[in-house]
Each structure stands twice: as structure tokens, then as C-alpha cells.
Enzyme design. Sequence first.
Site, PDB file in Angstrom:
ATOM      1  N   ASP A 192       0.761  -1.266   0.125  1.00 33.74           N
ATOM      2  CA  ASP A 192      -0.222  -0.182  -0.005  1.00 33.74           C
ATOM      3  C   ASP A 192       0.865   1.302  -0.113  1.00 33.74           C
ATOM      4  O   ASP A 192       0.496   2.287  -0.628  1.00 33.74           O
ATOM      5  CB  ASP A 192      -1.079  -0.081   1.078  1.00 33.74           C
ATOM      6  N   CYS A 199     -40.071   0.249  33.836  1.00 37.55           N
ATOM      7  CA  CYS A 199     -41.082  -0.050  32.972  1.00 37.55           C
ATOM      8  C   CYS A 199     -40.923  -1.514  32.868  1.00 37.55           C
ATOM      9  O   CYS A 199     -40.147  -2.448  32.882  1.00 37.55           O
ATOM     10  CB  CYS A 199     -40.621   0.250  31.321  1.00 37.55           C
ATOM     11  N   GLU A 232     -24.306  -4.030 -13.095  1.00 38.07           N
ATOM     12  CA  GLU A 232     -24.947  -3.981 -11.838  1.00 38.07           C
ATOM     13  C   GLU A 232     -23.944  -3.280 -10.729  1.00 38.07           C
ATOM     14  O   GLU A 232     -22.838  -3.784 -10.699  1.00 38.07           O
ATOM     15  CB  GLU A 232     -25.336  -5.285 -11.420  1.00 38.07           C
ATOM     16  N   CYS A 274     -45.348   5.184  26.476  1.00 34.47           N
ATOM     17  CA  CYS A 274     -44.918   3.732  26.430  1.00 34.47           C
ATOM     18  C   CYS A 274     -46.074   3.088  26.361  1.00 34.47           C
ATOM     19  O   CYS A 274     -46.833   3.310  27.442  1.00 34.47           O
ATOM     20  CB  CYS A 274     -43.998   3.371  27.439  1.00 34.47           C
ATOM     21  N   LYS A 331     -29.257 -17.533 -19.730  1.00 29.06           N
ATOM     22  CA  LYS A 331     -29.345 -16.864 -21.219  1.00 29.06           C
ATOM     23  C   LYS A 331     -28.792 -17.971 -22.072  1.00 29.06           C
ATOM     24  O   LYS A 331     -27.926 -18.724 -21.953  1.00 29.06           O
ATOM     25  CB  LYS A 331     -28.279 -15.824 -20.973  1.00 29.06           C
ATOM     26  N   CYS A 391     -38.047   4.475  26.066  1.00 21.27           N
ATOM     27  CA  CYS A 391     -38.802   4.420  27.333  1.00 21.27           C
ATOM     28  C   CYS A 391     -37.839   4.602  28.473  1.00 21.27           C
ATOM     29  O   CYS A 391     -36.767   3.680  28.581  1.00 21.27           O
ATOM     30  CB  CYS A 391     -39.782   3.347  27.701  1.00 21.27           C
ATOM     31  N   TYR A 397     -22.039  -7.246 -17.270  1.00 24.54           N
ATOM     32  CA  TYR A 397     -22.748  -8.328 -17.933  1.00 24.54           C
ATOM     33  C   TYR A 397     -23.288  -8.327 -19.447  1.00 24.54           C
ATOM     34  O   TYR A 397     -23.800  -9.447 -19.836  1.00 24.54           O
ATOM     35  CB  TYR A 397     -23.716  -9.225 -16.836  1.00 24.54           C
ATOM     36  N   CYS A 452     -45.918   1.246  30.416  1.00 23.46           N
ATOM     37  CA  CYS A 452     -45.861   1.642  31.556  1.00 23.46           C
ATOM     38  C   CYS A 452     -46.552   3.128  31.487  1.00 23.46           C
ATOM     39  O   CYS A 452     -46.768   3.784  32.560  1.00 23.46           O
ATOM     40  CB  CYS A 452     -44.575   1.951  32.140  1.00 23.46           C
ATOM     41  N   ARG A 483     -30.671   2.987 -14.867  1.00 21.59           N
ATOM     42  CA  ARG A 483     -31.457   2.454 -15.734  1.00 21.59           C
ATOM     43  C   ARG A 483     -32.660   3.249 -16.034  1.00 21.59           C
ATOM     44  O   ARG A 483     -33.253   3.542 -17.172  1.00 21.59           O
ATOM     45  CB  ARG A 483     -31.839   1.071 -15.391  1.00 21.59           C
ATOM     46  N   ASP A 523       0.940   4.209  -2.893  1.00 22.38           N
ATOM     47  CA  ASP A 523       0.493   5.240  -2.168  1.00 22.38           C
ATOM     48  C   ASP A 523       1.573   6.410  -2.879  1.00 22.38           C
ATOM     49  O   ASP A 523       1.253   7.656  -3.204  1.00 22.38           O
ATOM     50  CB  ASP A 523       0.500   5.483  -0.790  1.00 22.38           C
ATOM     51  N   ASP A 534     -28.289  -8.440  -7.042  1.00 22.55           N
ATOM     52  CA  ASP A 534     -29.335  -7.576  -6.692  1.00 22.55           C
ATOM     53  C   ASP A 534     -28.682  -6.063  -6.349  1.00 22.55           C
ATOM     54  O   ASP A 534     -28.378  -5.789  -5.036  1.00 22.55           O
ATOM     55  CB  ASP A 534     -30.101  -8.127  -5.408  1.00 22.55           C
ATOM     56  N   LYS A 548     -27.841 -13.514 -10.553  1.00 16.90           N
ATOM     57  CA  LYS A 548     -28.580 -12.259 -10.582  1.00 16.90           C
ATOM     58  C   LYS A 548     -28.323 -11.313  -9.672  1.00 16.90           C
ATOM     59  O   LYS A 548     -28.913 -11.520  -8.318  1.00 16.90           O
ATOM     60  CB  LYS A 548     -30.115 -12.449 -10.511  1.00 16.90           C
ATOM     61  N   LYS A 600     -35.617 -17.248 -10.004  1.00 21.16           N
ATOM     62  CA  LYS A 600     -35.319 -16.402  -8.661  1.00 21.16           C
ATOM     63  C   LYS A 600     -35.819 -17.536  -7.357  1.00 21.16           C
ATOM     64  O   LYS A 600     -36.774 -18.354  -7.659  1.00 21.16           O
ATOM     65  CB  LYS A 600     -36.562 -15.353  -8.442  1.00 21.16           C
ATOM     66  N   SER A 609     -36.262  -5.662 -19.280  1.00 24.25           N
ATOM     67  CA  SER A 609     -36.260  -6.671 -18.175  1.00 24.25           C
ATOM     68  C   SER A 609     -35.976  -7.828 -18.269  1.00 24.25           C
ATOM     69  O   SER A 609     -36.112  -8.723 -19.515  1.00 24.25           O
ATOM     70  CB  SER A 609     -37.033  -6.148 -17.120  1.00 24.25           C
ATOM     71  N   LEU A 610     -36.595  -8.787 -17.301  1.00 24.59           N
ATOM     72  CA  LEU A 610     -36.273 -10.371 -17.627  1.00 24.59           C
ATOM     73  C   LEU A 610     -37.713 -10.890 -17.164  1.00 24.59           C
ATOM     74  O   LEU A 610     -38.070 -10.529 -16.174  1.00 24.59           O
ATOM     75  CB  LEU A 610     -35.135 -10.893 -16.811  1.00 24.59           C
ATOM     76  N   GLU A 665     -25.727 -17.353 -14.772  1.00 24.30           N
ATOM     77  CA  GLU A 665     -24.796 -16.305 -14.048  1.00 24.30           C
ATOM     78  C   GLU A 665     -25.619 -15.769 -12.723  1.00 24.30           C
ATOM     79  O   GLU A 665     -26.822 -15.685 -12.932  1.00 24.30           O
ATOM     80  CB  GLU A 665     -24.083 -15.364 -14.884  1.00 24.30           C
ATOM     81  N   GLU A 705       4.045   1.785  -1.336  1.00 26.33           N
ATOM     82  CA  GLU A 705       4.346   1.700  -2.511  1.00 26.33           C
ATOM     83  C   GLU A 705       3.671   2.358  -3.346  1.00 26.33           C
ATOM     84  O   GLU A 705       3.969   3.410  -4.358  1.00 26.33           O
ATOM     85  CB  GLU A 705       5.048   0.655  -3.080  1.00 26.33           C
TER      86      GLU A 705
HETATM   87  S1  IVH Z   1     -29.351  -9.494 -18.227  1.00 24.38           S
HETATM   88  C1  IVH Z   1     -32.125  -8.239 -21.639  1.00 24.38           C
HETATM   89  N1  IVH Z   1     -27.720 -10.495 -16.209  1.00 24.38           N
HETATM   90  O1  IVH Z   1     -32.129  -7.917 -13.264  1.00 24.38           O
HETATM   91  C2  IVH Z   1     -31.821  -8.751 -20.349  1.00 24.38           C
HETATM   92  N2  IVH Z   1     -29.485  -8.773 -15.724  1.00 24.38           N
HETATM   93  O2  IVH Z   1     -34.898  -8.543 -13.286  1.00 24.38           O
HETATM   94  C3  IVH Z   1     -30.635  -7.878 -19.716  1.00 24.38           C
HETATM   95  N3  IVH Z   1     -29.927  -8.334 -13.344  1.00 24.38           N
HETATM   96  O3  IVH Z   1     -32.611  -4.618 -13.873  1.00 24.38           O
HETATM   97  C4  IVH Z   1     -30.382  -8.178 -18.397  1.00 24.38           C
HETATM   98  N4  IVH Z   1     -27.961  -9.443 -12.865  1.00 24.38           N
HETATM   99  O4  IVH Z   1     -30.051  -5.405 -14.627  1.00 24.38           O
HETATM  100  C5  IVH Z   1     -28.909  -9.765 -16.578  1.00 24.38           C
HETATM  101  N5  IVH Z   1     -26.450 -11.368 -14.737  1.00 24.38           N
HETATM  102  C6  IVH Z   1     -27.445 -10.611 -14.937  1.00 24.38           C
HETATM  103  C7  IVH Z   1     -28.079  -9.658 -13.990  1.00 24.38           C
HETATM  104  C8  IVH Z   1     -29.129  -8.816 -14.560  1.00 24.38           C
HETATM  105  C9  IVH Z   1     -28.866  -8.475 -12.550  1.00 24.38           C
HETATM  106  C10 IVH Z   1     -30.783  -7.152 -13.335  1.00 24.38           C
HETATM  107  C11 IVH Z   1     -31.027  -6.418 -14.861  1.00 24.38           C
HETATM  108  C12 IVH Z   1     -32.546  -5.966 -14.473  1.00 24.38           C
HETATM  109  C13 IVH Z   1     -33.007  -6.910 -13.498  1.00 24.38           C
HETATM  110  C14 IVH Z   1     -34.116  -7.828 -14.253  1.00 24.38           C
END
Ligand code: IVH
Length: 532
Positions: free
Chosen positions: A54, A471, A211, A448, A330, A466, A263, A451, A160, A58, A141, A139, A354, A103-104, A137, A56
Amino acid sequence: MDAGNEAGAEAKEMVDIVSAPPDPALVERVNQLRESVRYHQHRYYLLDDPVLSDLEFDALFRELQQLEATHPELQSDDSPTVRVGGVVSDSFAKTRHPALMLSLANAFEIEALLAWRDRVKRLLPQDDLNRLAYVAEPKFDGLTVVLHYEDGRFTLGATRGNGEVGENITPNLRTVRSLPLRLVGNGAGENSTAVESAKTEVPTRLVVRGEAYVDKADFEAFNLRQNEQSARTFANPRNFAAGSLRQLDSSITATRPVKLWVYQALILEGAPMPAAHSEVLAYLSKLGLPVCPDYRRFEDADFDELVEYVTEFGERRHELPYEVDGLVIKVDSLATQARLGFTGKDPRWALAYKYAGREAVTKLLDIVINVGRTGAVTPNAVLEPVQIGGVMVGKATLHNEDYIVDLDFRIGDEVVIKRAGEVIPKVLRPLVELRDGSEQPWKMPEFCPDCGQPLVRPEGEAATYCVNSACPAQLVRSVEHFVGRGAMDIEGFGIRQAELFVEAGFIRDLADIYHLPWEKVRELEGYGDKKV
Ligand code: IVH
């Protein structure tokens, strides 16, 4: 010296000031330092494999900072020093995405996954079926972001938004350490010989989707620190990531541990688009973009292995450092993806699996407060009972007054609740769009409920207390804690007995636990000789 000469000298000096070419040696040193800093940041943040200490690192970083400070003409907005942030804007400008952010479709059971595969296969000609394969892959969050690179430089980053138009949060994204400000040709920095020597083509234009997220441990540590300082906390890592990236002052974002996974390539110009999603991931990774390595490819013939993987991943996903709410499956070939196309806003070529029922929607019937052992009162949601992941849930925590006010929970709202491993489920948010006007705002009671003494919220603190040391609710909680597993571990003594003995007046302070009036206890219902 005559006047004419003087004027000439002055003019020459001005020219020097305005357009003196920077010292080539200095330019070279600055470029060298930038390359070097990028390379070592890449090793540190992306490869988890630093070669410098670290100290070096810096030293390199500070030399670069100093040269840029003393020679502003050498400053450049893709310098790695720009990451410290400091840009303040009034609000976020809007930016139109170059492609619709789709979206998916979701699946919650294996049957739905099998049905999806059947449909994919029904729609495809034999040629595509012969080479049909999938990538599974995580998903992630977090917060979806769209990142633009022109000639290898990061130029724009957006949320988005509504799928067509997002918010321009470029200065904030510049502070995300794992986001490369410059793409590299071999995944490690232009001058590096340490990794592969084969160059990868840097595209003239690249727009990727990814993400932004925060690791669970970083989120917990942040909340803990905030709590200690009675400052604002976040409900979950996703809110924390989103809240950090939507700061108007990017120097605040710079202090937050936001990370990134990329991704999807939405636009790729000036370099050949790979033929399959798995190859796109490998390519993006070579360009220095953070691609989560935790993905797997399955041939269609091995679909049963994919099904097994879905279950196996579901079991280990809680061990990952970041939050994952499912798997995205996918179709691998991009040509096959194009053939499958979309229905509405969901691609037919992808499916979000999910993990069942961790979240549910139900009605918020009431908010009641609970007095804890320290006197802190916690608002709890009384819910219309609902099944989440096989468990019936009728109560959930609402943290504190600010949480309810900030998220605008109202009694009668439909709310999203979540069970995430912990015992007490959380109420995540109200579904404002489902309101009919009959919902009632909630206020922290003044007294409360146990009491009747006034409740107090100390200045600058999130919690309400409280403060009556006599109490009974506090006493019950203290007794429960004292006799519990983490303390004296007294068998057959729990919250039920604590309530009963406090209510009967047998326990007025903790010491009374050791002087119970047994002849009186014997008179209570259910307390025969044996139990006493
Ligand atoms: S692919 C056209 N891959 O999940 C499809 N989406 O429920 C493009 N998300 O807001 C999305 N991980 O951004 C893809 N490995 C992943 C993901 C992913 C999270 C998000 C995506 C979207 C939501 C859809």
C-alpha cells in the site's frame, strides 16, 4: 531597452504563458505514472493480486497527484486521480439509452425453467438447435447501470431509469474503484508484461450494462459505524449502493464501498462482436471490465446438469460476499438470441430464476411498538399473514421512526416483505401505486404502551426510548436476556415465565429471579409440584 522592444518582449512572454508546450519529459512521466497506477489498481481491485505494498502504491499515486496539481495543463478527466470525486451538481441530467433497457421474465420453479427451455427449442430451426447452449450467471441485486466508452475512455454512466431514459451519474461512477476509466488491451494495463502479452482490440465505442452493488460485509460495517454515530443507516446493500450512487456530491460516493459487475455489451463498434454471450464476458473481462467469474456454460444436452446447478447455487448463494436474488439463464449464441427476440419488454432468450418466495406482498394492518431491554422501542408491522419460503409471517420489523417516515409506510398499505436468513423478516417498501386513499400515516406514540410514561427520542438519534427504569416491558426483556442462552442459560425459563413472574409481581429486579416465592408460584395455572 526601447519601448518597442519592451512591447515585443511582453508579447513573447504572453505567448509563452498561453501556449508553451509542456515539457515532453514531464508528459512522459505523467503518462507513465497513470499507466502504472491503473495497472496496480487493476491488480488490486480486479485481480485481487497486488504486487505493490500500500505504501509503494501511495507513493506513485501521490507523485501523480502532485505533478497534476503543479501542472494543471496536464490534467485529464480520465486520470486515475479523478476518482476522489468532489463534483457537486444540482440534480442529475437525463440521458437517453442507446438501446431499450429490457427486463427479464421470472421463474420460481424448476417446471417454469423446463417450460422456458421447451419454448426456446420450439421456436428455433435445426441449425440453432445443433449448437444450443446456455450460460447461467448470478442475478446481482444492485443498481443497474449503463456505461459508455468512447475510444476506450469512460465518458458516460447512467442509471437504468425507466428503461429508455436514465439519470446521468457519471461523476459518481468515476469514483467506483472497480470501474476502469480507460479500457485496456490485455486486461491488465498497456505496459504490463506481467499478464498476457496478446493484445485485445479496444473498441471505438462500447456501451455495457452492469450492476453496481455493495458487499454484504461492507454494508454491515457501514451501518454499524453509522449507528455508533447515530447517523443514517440503510435497509439493505442494494439501497446502500443506490443511495451512494445517487449522491449530488460525488466526494460522498467516493467514500462508499461501491463495486461493479458488467454482464452485457449493448453497443460494440470498432471491434468484432463475439459470437456468444460467454465470449462477450471473456472479451469484456480482457478489456479490464469487472466480469463476475462465477458463471457456467451448459450444452443443451446437459440441461439436467443446469437444473442441478440451479439448486446447488441456491444453497450456496448466501455464502457469496454480495447479494444475489437468483440466477439469470441466457441462451449463449448471440445469433440465436437475435432469432428468439422479445415478447413485450422481456427477451425470450433469457430467464431470471428467482429463489422462491423470499419476498412477498401483503397488507400492513397496524404498526405496534415493542419495548426492548435497553428501553429502545422498535416499531413492528402487524401483517396479514402470508407464506414466505414455506414459513407463515404475520410480523416484521420496521426498524425505527425514520425508516417509516422516509419510506412513507401507511397503515393499510400493500407492502413488500422479505425473509433473508435472519429470524425477523423485514418490511422493504410500500406499493404506493396500489393506494386507494384510505391508508393512514403513522406517528410514533408519545407514551410507552406498557408503563404509560412519556417516550423520548434523544436529539440526533434514530432510536426512541422508554426511559422509565421501572417499565415492566423493559424488565421482562431484561429477565428474558438474563436467563437466556447467551447469559445464565437457565433451563425452562424464557420469555413466557419472564412475563408471568413480572406480571404477578414476583420479579421486580433481576435479583428476584433467585428468590422466587415458590409457594405462590405453585398457585399459578400449570405450576404443579414437579414443575416448581
Ligand atoms: S441480463 C435483456 N444479467 O436484473 C436482459 N440482468 O430483473 C438484460 N440483473 O434490472 C439483463 N444481474 O439489470 C442480466 N447477470 C445478469 C443480471 C441482470 C442482475 C438485473 C437487470 C435488471 C433485472 C431484471
